[in-house]
Design a protein around this motif. Sequence first.
Motif, PDB file in Angstrom:
ATOM      1  N   MET A 134       0.810  -1.218   0.000  1.00 31.42           N
ATOM      2  CA  MET A 134       0.000   0.000   0.000  1.00 31.42           C
ATOM      3  C   MET A 134       0.844   1.269   0.000  1.00 31.42           C
ATOM      4  O   MET A 134       0.344   2.345  -0.292  1.00 31.42           O
ATOM      5  CB  MET A 134      -0.945   0.041   1.204  1.00 31.42           C
ATOM      6  CG  MET A 134      -2.048  -0.981   1.155  1.00 31.42           C
ATOM      7  SD  MET A 134      -3.125  -0.837  -0.281  1.00 31.42           S
ATOM      8  CE  MET A 134      -3.657  -2.550  -0.431  1.00 31.42           C
ATOM      9  N   GLY A 168      -0.741  -2.699   4.655  1.00 33.22           N
ATOM     10  CA  GLY A 168       0.097  -1.598   5.099  1.00 33.22           C
ATOM     11  C   GLY A 168       0.687  -1.969   6.447  1.00 33.22           C
ATOM     12  O   GLY A 168       1.812  -2.444   6.547  1.00 33.22           O
ATOM     13  N   ASP A 169      -0.122  -1.807   7.476  1.00 32.94           N
ATOM     14  CA  ASP A 169       0.250  -2.161   8.837  1.00 32.94           C
ATOM     15  C   ASP A 169       0.106  -3.681   9.010  1.00 32.94           C
ATOM     16  O   ASP A 169      -0.991  -4.222   8.969  1.00 32.94           O
ATOM     17  CB  ASP A 169      -0.708  -1.421   9.779  1.00 32.94           C
ATOM     18  CG  ASP A 169      -0.459  -1.725  11.241  1.00 32.94           C
ATOM     19  OD1 ASP A 169       0.256  -2.696  11.554  1.00 32.94           O
ATOM     20  OD2 ASP A 169      -1.004  -0.980  12.080  1.00 32.94           O
ATOM     21  N   ILE A 199      -2.233  -6.384  11.161  1.00 30.16           N
ATOM     22  CA  ILE A 199      -3.515  -6.969  10.745  1.00 30.16           C
ATOM     23  C   ILE A 199      -3.347  -8.449  10.374  1.00 30.16           C
ATOM     24  O   ILE A 199      -4.333  -9.163  10.187  1.00 30.16           O
ATOM     25  CB  ILE A 199      -4.119  -6.173   9.554  1.00 30.16           C
ATOM     26  CG1 ILE A 199      -5.594  -6.530   9.317  1.00 30.16           C
ATOM     27  CG2 ILE A 199      -3.331  -6.423   8.280  1.00 30.16           C
ATOM     28  CD1 ILE A 199      -6.542  -6.199  10.422  1.00 30.16           C
ATOM     29  N   ASP A 211      -2.873 -12.253  10.925  1.00 33.08           N
ATOM     30  CA  ASP A 211      -3.077 -13.255  11.972  1.00 33.08           C
ATOM     31  C   ASP A 211      -2.214 -14.483  11.652  1.00 33.08           C
ATOM     32  O   ASP A 211      -2.639 -15.386  10.945  1.00 33.08           O
ATOM     33  CB  ASP A 211      -4.556 -13.642  12.028  1.00 33.08           C
ATOM     34  CG  ASP A 211      -4.828 -14.652  13.140  1.00 33.08           C
ATOM     35  OD1 ASP A 211      -3.938 -14.881  13.978  1.00 33.08           O
ATOM     36  OD2 ASP A 211      -5.943 -15.208  13.157  1.00 33.08           O
ATOM     37  N   ARG A 262     -10.909  -3.971  16.848  1.00 32.15           N
ATOM     38  CA  ARG A 262     -10.752  -3.817  15.413  1.00 32.15           C
ATOM     39  C   ARG A 262     -11.925  -4.386  14.638  1.00 32.15           C
ATOM     40  O   ARG A 262     -12.355  -5.507  14.894  1.00 32.15           O
ATOM     41  CB  ARG A 262      -9.542  -4.600  14.942  1.00 32.15           C
ATOM     42  CG  ARG A 262      -8.275  -3.979  15.328  1.00 32.15           C
ATOM     43  CD  ARG A 262      -7.170  -4.842  14.777  1.00 32.15           C
ATOM     44  NE  ARG A 262      -5.938  -4.125  14.927  1.00 32.15           N
ATOM     45  CZ  ARG A 262      -4.776  -4.566  14.491  1.00 32.15           C
ATOM     46  NH1 ARG A 262      -4.701  -5.724  13.872  1.00 32.15           N
ATOM     47  NH2 ARG A 262      -3.699  -3.855  14.666  1.00 32.15           N
ATOM     48  N   GLU A 297     -10.731   0.552  15.603  1.00 32.10           N
ATOM     49  CA  GLU A 297      -9.716   0.635  14.558  1.00 32.10           C
ATOM     50  C   GLU A 297     -10.300  -0.070  13.331  1.00 32.10           C
ATOM     51  O   GLU A 297     -10.653  -1.253  13.404  1.00 32.10           O
ATOM     52  CB  GLU A 297      -8.425  -0.048  15.030  1.00 32.10           C
ATOM     53  CG  GLU A 297      -7.293   0.148  14.044  1.00 32.10           C
ATOM     54  CD  GLU A 297      -5.963  -0.417  14.532  1.00 32.10           C
ATOM     55  OE1 GLU A 297      -5.912  -1.028  15.630  1.00 32.10           O
ATOM     56  OE2 GLU A 297      -4.974  -0.256  13.802  1.00 32.10           O
ATOM     57  N   PHE A 349     -10.288  -1.431   9.424  1.00 30.40           N
ATOM     58  CA  PHE A 349      -9.528  -1.866   8.245  1.00 30.40           C
ATOM     59  C   PHE A 349     -10.517  -2.210   7.126  1.00 30.40           C
ATOM     60  O   PHE A 349     -11.582  -2.769   7.390  1.00 30.40           O
ATOM     61  CB  PHE A 349      -8.719  -3.135   8.558  1.00 30.40           C
ATOM     62  CG  PHE A 349      -7.495  -2.900   9.399  1.00 30.40           C
ATOM     63  CD1 PHE A 349      -6.236  -2.819   8.812  1.00 30.40           C
ATOM     64  CD2 PHE A 349      -7.589  -2.774  10.780  1.00 30.40           C
ATOM     65  CE1 PHE A 349      -5.098  -2.613   9.587  1.00 30.40           C
ATOM     66  CE2 PHE A 349      -6.453  -2.564  11.562  1.00 30.40           C
ATOM     67  CZ  PHE A 349      -5.207  -2.486  10.967  1.00 30.40           C
ATOM     68  N   ASN A 373      -3.795   4.382   4.015  1.00 28.20           N
ATOM     69  CA  ASN A 373      -3.232   3.243   3.282  1.00 28.20           C
ATOM     70  C   ASN A 373      -2.854   2.093   4.205  1.00 28.20           C
ATOM     71  O   ASN A 373      -2.967   0.930   3.836  1.00 28.20           O
ATOM     72  CB  ASN A 373      -1.968   3.669   2.529  1.00 28.20           C
ATOM     73  CG  ASN A 373      -2.290   4.424   1.259  1.00 28.20           C
ATOM     74  OD1 ASN A 373      -3.469   4.609   0.921  1.00 28.20           O
ATOM     75  ND2 ASN A 373      -1.267   4.857   0.557  1.00 28.20           N
ATOM     76  N   SER A 374      -2.382   2.444   5.393  1.00 34.92           N
ATOM     77  CA  SER A 374      -1.939   1.414   6.335  1.00 34.92           C
ATOM     78  C   SER A 374      -3.087   0.496   6.745  1.00 34.92           C
ATOM     79  O   SER A 374      -2.850  -0.602   7.259  1.00 34.92           O
ATOM     80  CB  SER A 374      -1.353   2.063   7.588  1.00 34.92           C
ATOM     81  OG  SER A 374      -2.316   2.932   8.177  1.00 34.92           O
ATOM     82  N   HIS A 375      -4.324   0.924   6.513  1.00 38.95           N
ATOM     83  CA  HIS A 375      -5.485   0.161   6.951  1.00 38.95           C
ATOM     84  C   HIS A 375      -6.325  -0.393   5.797  1.00 38.95           C
ATOM     85  O   HIS A 375      -7.525  -0.611   5.925  1.00 38.95           O
ATOM     86  CB  HIS A 375      -6.334   1.001   7.916  1.00 38.95           C
ATOM     87  CG  HIS A 375      -5.684   1.116   9.272  1.00 38.95           C
ATOM     88  ND1 HIS A 375      -4.412   1.628   9.433  1.00 38.95           N
ATOM     89  CD2 HIS A 375      -6.090   0.729  10.513  1.00 38.95           C
ATOM     90  CE1 HIS A 375      -4.085   1.577  10.720  1.00 38.95           C
ATOM     91  NE2 HIS A 375      -5.082   1.033  11.394  1.00 38.95           N
ATOM     92  N   ILE A 376      -5.658  -0.568   4.662  1.00 37.22           N
ATOM     93  CA  ILE A 376      -6.280  -1.220   3.502  1.00 37.22           C
ATOM     94  C   ILE A 376      -5.570  -2.547   3.294  1.00 37.22           C
ATOM     95  O   ILE A 376      -4.334  -2.604   3.315  1.00 37.22           O
ATOM     96  CB  ILE A 376      -6.147  -0.351   2.238  1.00 37.22           C
ATOM     97  CG1 ILE A 376      -6.881   0.979   2.429  1.00 37.22           C
ATOM     98  CG2 ILE A 376      -6.663  -1.096   1.009  1.00 37.22           C
ATOM     99  CD1 ILE A 376      -6.644   1.981   1.298  1.00 37.22           C
ATOM    100  N   ILE A 407      -6.793 -12.270   8.514  1.00 37.61           N
ATOM    101  CA  ILE A 407      -7.062 -10.970   9.129  1.00 37.61           C
ATOM    102  C   ILE A 407      -7.171 -11.107  10.649  1.00 37.61           C
ATOM    103  O   ILE A 407      -7.976 -11.892  11.149  1.00 37.61           O
ATOM    104  CB  ILE A 407      -8.389 -10.372   8.587  1.00 37.61           C
ATOM    105  CG1 ILE A 407      -8.327 -10.196   7.073  1.00 37.61           C
ATOM    106  CG2 ILE A 407      -8.734  -9.054   9.281  1.00 37.61           C
ATOM    107  CD1 ILE A 407      -7.384  -9.130   6.600  1.00 37.61           C
ATOM    108  N   ASP A 408      -6.363 -10.328  11.357  1.00 39.98           N
ATOM    109  CA  ASP A 408      -6.411 -10.326  12.816  1.00 39.98           C
ATOM    110  C   ASP A 408      -7.290  -9.159  13.276  1.00 39.98           C
ATOM    111  O   ASP A 408      -6.808  -8.046  13.463  1.00 39.98           O
ATOM    112  CB  ASP A 408      -4.991 -10.177  13.372  1.00 39.98           C
ATOM    113  CG  ASP A 408      -4.973 -10.220  14.889  1.00 39.98           C
ATOM    114  OD1 ASP A 408      -6.002 -10.564  15.497  1.00 39.98           O
ATOM    115  OD2 ASP A 408      -3.915  -9.897  15.472  1.00 39.98           O
ATOM    116  N   ALA A 409      -8.584  -9.429  13.416  1.00 41.97           N
ATOM    117  CA  ALA A 409      -9.518  -8.391  13.851  1.00 41.97           C
ATOM    118  C   ALA A 409     -10.553  -9.022  14.777  1.00 41.97           C
ATOM    119  O   ALA A 409     -10.690 -10.246  14.831  1.00 41.97           O
ATOM    120  CB  ALA A 409     -10.200  -7.740  12.650  1.00 41.97           C
TER     121      ALA A 409
END
Lengths: 177, 177
Positions: free
Chosen positions: A94, A123-124, A127, A129, B7, B86, B88, B116-119, B128-130
């Motif tokens: 990203m 990006g980060d 996220i 897992d 998240r 938060e 994403f 961008n960091s959250h796309i 996905i870790d949410a």
Amino acid sequence: MGETKQRIAIDMDEVIADTLDKMLERYNREYEDTITPQHLHGKKLRHVAKCGDQVSRFFDDPLFLRDLKVLPDSQDVIRELQTRYEIFIASAAMEVPASFAAKYEWLKEHFPFIPNSHIVFCGDKSIIDADYLIDDHAYQFARFRGQGILFSAPHNVEETRYPRVHNWRDVADMFLK
Amino acid sequence: MGETKQRIAIDMDEVIADTLDKMLERYNREYEDTITPQHLHGKKLRHVAKCGDQVSRFFDDPLFLRDLKVLPDSQDVIRELQTRYEIFIASAAMEVPASFAAKYEWLKEHFPFIPNSHIVFCGDKSIIDADYLIDDHAYQFARFRGQGILFSAPHNVEETRYPRVHNWRDVADMFLK
């Protein structure tokens, strides 16, 4: 069965793709300089380049990432890791949206055994897992829920907070012994 | 403080972007048909279309996804969710690699407040870790570690295993009351 495998997420740039080699080659040619990886201990190219942050504009060229070399042994080791772990490729794409397609095509060419379902552009990386994240950027480990494994690159030689692997033989020793 | 926020990961197609509307419009025009969302209860367009799976070739056109409508209230509710969670955006873009750039540009246009960091563009959303994943595809919840929240779409009306939201006002009621 898939449920019981531990997961390893693997970064692209400077972990499986030799981005630095291409950057140095391009930079030295354009700026008539002679910087080598040895000049970069603890630093990124932008910190020592005549043009500073301008080196990041190399990435604006979508083709720049298309012909990167593959890091030695990464293909063989990842293929073997797949027999015991669930493997994801996780790239911080990203930051340079123009690079999506080139990154994807590069992966399909050099790592065709990684299915689309196991490729992540994000990006980060907190996220992600996964149980392990192999990455050259320690800042990606700060909020990551699993164990960060630092893949050596000139810019990270002074980082001491995480287990370190110097190359893909080290990764094999850590995960396949 | 960011560490303490729960998240929520949010899908794109048929959750914030009206992909179905565009597909029906294009399909009905090209095939001189009159299918509406009401014809799709429990089914995807490809199950009732004259051309079957061929409808997926609409996605081969990188521009197809560029002008999708935004689902009602999604922008306002997501902006408000960001004050407490938060957020994403997680899209299964790997199924149609040609769509990366269009999806990214669409997000930047309609959801500029998502950094961008959250796309995340991925395949299997179990990576996905949410805490929550709002998605119209229940299969994405099977290995997801958090709570799946099913966003209603014609194809998923018969799915009963997950909490369901019918629209973004329902999402607001669930998370912001």
